[in-house]
Scaffold this active site. Structure first.
Site, PDB file in Angstrom:
ATOM      1  N   ASP A   1       0.852  -1.178   0.000  1.00  9.18           N
ATOM      2  CA  ASP A   1       0.000   0.000   0.000  1.00  9.18           C
ATOM      3  C   ASP A   1       0.895   1.238   0.000  1.00  9.18           C
ATOM      4  O   ASP A   1       2.124   1.129  -0.063  1.00  9.18           O
ATOM      5  CB  ASP A   1      -0.955   0.006   1.202  1.00  9.18           C
ATOM      6  CG  ASP A   1      -2.321   0.578   0.844  1.00  9.18           C
ATOM      7  OD1 ASP A   1      -2.374   1.774   0.476  1.00  9.18           O
ATOM      8  OD2 ASP A   1      -3.321  -0.153   0.915  1.00  9.18           O
TER       9      ASP A   1
ATOM     10  N   HIS B   1      -2.765   3.297  -4.738  1.00 11.72           N
ATOM     11  CA  HIS B   1      -2.117   2.829  -3.507  1.00 11.72           C
ATOM     12  C   HIS B   1      -0.701   2.340  -3.813  1.00 11.72           C
ATOM     13  O   HIS B   1      -0.264   1.298  -3.319  1.00 11.72           O
ATOM     14  CB  HIS B   1      -2.948   1.729  -2.850  1.00 11.72           C
ATOM     15  CG  HIS B   1      -4.231   2.224  -2.239  1.00 11.72           C
ATOM     16  ND1 HIS B   1      -4.249   2.966  -1.083  1.00 11.72           N
ATOM     17  CD2 HIS B   1      -5.518   2.092  -2.643  1.00 11.72           C
ATOM     18  CE1 HIS B   1      -5.509   3.262  -0.789  1.00 11.72           C
ATOM     19  NE2 HIS B   1      -6.297   2.757  -1.732  1.00 11.72           N
TER      20      HIS B   1
ATOM     21  N   GLU C   1      -9.773   2.801  -5.222  1.00  5.07           N
ATOM     22  CA  GLU C   1      -9.389   4.163  -4.832  1.00  5.07           C
ATOM     23  C   GLU C   1      -8.199   4.688  -5.639  1.00  5.07           C
ATOM     24  O   GLU C   1      -7.195   5.134  -5.091  1.00  5.07           O
ATOM     25  CB  GLU C   1      -9.080   4.210  -3.341  1.00  5.07           C
ATOM     26  CG  GLU C   1     -10.270   3.877  -2.456  1.00  5.07           C
ATOM     27  CD  GLU C   1      -9.946   3.863  -0.984  1.00  5.07           C
ATOM     28  OE1 GLU C   1     -10.822   4.260  -0.173  1.00  5.07           O
ATOM     29  OE2 GLU C   1      -8.826   3.448  -0.612  1.00  5.07           O
TER      30      GLU C   1
END
Length: 551
Positions: free
Chosen positions: A203, A274, A338
């Site tokens: 991440d 990410h 995201e």
């Protein structure tokens, strides 16, 4: 087992089902059918486990059961091979009844003997879990217990899971957890008859898996300068370097450990978003190669994402090739969630690529990115899983969707005949508060009490029967921005993960929250012996909070 007797069991079950709430049968998750019977089986001084099979895996399971019984009870427990049914012992019997499937089992307990019947080793393993849960909770300890009557209530159980995929995720990117804890986490997954460990390994805030071809991913990407303190809104930091990663030998050790417990480990390598930890190590694969990237120290979403260049795809394929070599799982998780589009919108290269490929916009560019990765994973004989954002711009041909933004992603995937795993935040996110935030250690927010997790129904009602077949399971997610220690993880995960285990295993109409709580009261004693720091556990006084409680 004779058909007439099976029919009797089925009919009797509906008559006697109210007794299932009795704590004499505190099995969790609740079996498909349980017929109580009179009497108990008393464990003899020299128990025998007879294995009517030459399968070495079954022999290993029997040896492990014998060791567990022997070490805790002090009784000399032996394992023998043979197609016979011993008295005063436990019998493993191979079944030719294909209705059990690879995870189903029969468990028959009489005053004279115990018989576990299954088609596959997985079924025997789950039958053993139910047998252990019918024994005194002390069986889960590590020390010998004196002066206790090792009795097991008689019953007949037929059991198999509702869903094929029953998972629990752990985010090891925000915080690194030692291999010893990863193994304990897998033990708890197996205890609850879950079968999948989803390991979130990369991440913005850390890259946790060694990749030989790209050593800077761990040399640089596994280390951050500091970590946020308190809530995100506080904008405070501890000023202390933080890092850690799993070597490839660590990964192999964990995978072997999980396989012995019939748990599949699915790795997650995040892309195209990410990606900050990876870009800190290899900035040439970002949208601004001249930028100096640093591993993320702030929680949340960062705008720095991979650039959809050929060089980037070769980089990611090199990573995935090593990941695929390490993890034998059918699935490889690529994140896909995201992903901010700002850098792509401002990139001349990306805009030209959109025109060249006939794409509508940056959302379809993400779909193009995901399809490229899906093609590579498929070429290696594996299947790709992504969060439900991979639906944006059109789903990749072979993808399985993990639906977290509510149930809509799962519904959309199923209607397009793609498999979906349901993990909506309001039911399955175990980083939410589970009680009044004023009384709890810091958490990301939200409110998901035990009852809400238990109430979840994974198969949406607006799907046709054929579409519903594509809902293959359910998963609990443990995101760890506010969980710096293993004890913190346990506190947030259990017992809500126990509830989700029953959601994934037990038939929809057999669930009952009051009955579940009665069985959970007994189950907590098992967790005590396993030294699990669950919510409202007696051992919570040992739990040291990193930050003060939220005021």
């Amino acid at each position: 087992m004779k058909k007439s007797f099976q029919l009797f069991v089925l009919l009797s079950f509906w008559v006697l089902c109210p007794v299932l709430g009795q704590t004499s049968y505190p099995i969790l998750p609740k079996p498909l059918q349980l017929l109580p019977k009179e009497g108990t089986f008393i464990l003899p001084q020299n128990p025998v486990i007879a294995v009517a099979s030459t399968d070495p895996v079954l022999r290993c399971l029997a040896e492990e059961l014998a060791n567990k019984i022997g070490s805790v009870t002090g009784k000399d427990t032996k394992v023998f091979a043979g197609n016979f049914r011993v008295k005063d012992g436990i019998n493993f019997v191979a079944s030719k009844d294909d209705k059990l499937g690879e995870e189903g089992y029969f468990l028959e307990i009489t005053p004279k003997r115990i018989i576990i019947t299954a088609e596959q080793p997985k079924g025997f393993f789950y039958g053993i879990q139910s047998l252990l849960q019918l024994m005194p909770a002390e069986i889960y300890g590590v020390r010998r217990v004196e002066n206790i009557k090792w009795s097991i209530p008689c019953c007949l159980i037929e059991d198999r899971p509702r869903y094929a995929y029953r998972g629990l995720m752990l985010d090891a990117a925000r915080y690194f957890y030692p291999v010893s804890f990863i193994k304990k986490y897998i033990d708890l997954i197996a205890l609850h008859k879950m079968n999948t460990f989803h390991w979130h390994l990369t991440d913005d805030q850390g890259w946790r898996i060694e990749i030989k071809k790209y050593p800077k991913l761990t040399q640089v990407g596994s280390q951050r300068r500091q970590t946020m303190l308190g809530h995100y809104s506080d904008q405070k930091y501890d000023g202390k370097p933080y890092g850690g990663y799993y070597t490839q030998d660590d990964i192999r050790e964990v995978v072997r450990y999980a396989q012995e417990r019939f748990v599949t480990v699915i790795p997650e390598i995040e892309m195209p978003g990410h990606a900050l930890a990876a870009l800190a190590a290899y900035p040439e694969y970002g949208n601004n190669p001249d930028k100096i990237y640093q591993v993320g120290t702030k929680w949340g979403v960062h705008e720095d994402v991979f650039a959809p260049r050929e060089e980037t795809f070769r980089f990611l394929e090199g990573i995935l090739a090593e990941v695929i070599d390490l993890f034998p799982s059918q699935y490889i998780h690529i994140g896909g969630d995201e992903c901010p589009k700002k850098q792509w919108a401002e990139s001349r290269f990306c805009q030209e690529l959109i025109k060249k490929e006939g794409l509508k916009d940056e959302h379809e560019l993400q779909s193009y990115f995901i399809r490229r990765i899906d093609k590579f994973i498929t070429s290696k004989g594996r299947k790709m899983i992504g969060w439900d954002e991979i639906l944006e711009g059109g789903i990749s041909p072979n993808a399985t969707v993990m639906s977290w933004q509510g149930i809509e992603g799962g519904v959309a995937a199923a209607k397009q005949r793609h498999d979906a795993i349901m993990t909506p935040g309001n039911f399955c996110y175990l980083d939410h508060y589970q009680a009044d935030s004023k009384t709890q250690p810091i958490a990301i927010g939200g409110f998901t009490p035990l009852e809400e997790s238990y109430s979840y129904e994974p198969t949406p009602s607006n799907l046709t029967p054929d579409e519903a077949k594509h809902i293959i399971g359910v998963q609990g997610n443990v995101w760890t921005e506010y969980m710096p220690t293993p004890e913190y993880v346990e506190y947030m995960t259990f017992p809500r993960a126990c509830a989700l285990a029953e959601v994934g295993w037990t038939a929809k109409n057999d669930k009952n929250i009051d009955d579940f709580k009665k069985r959970l009261d007994v189950h907590k004693k098992r967790l005590d012996h396993l030294n699990v720091n669950y919510f409202e556990a007696p051992i919570n006084h040992k739990f040291t909070y990193r930050w003060p409680l939220k005021k």
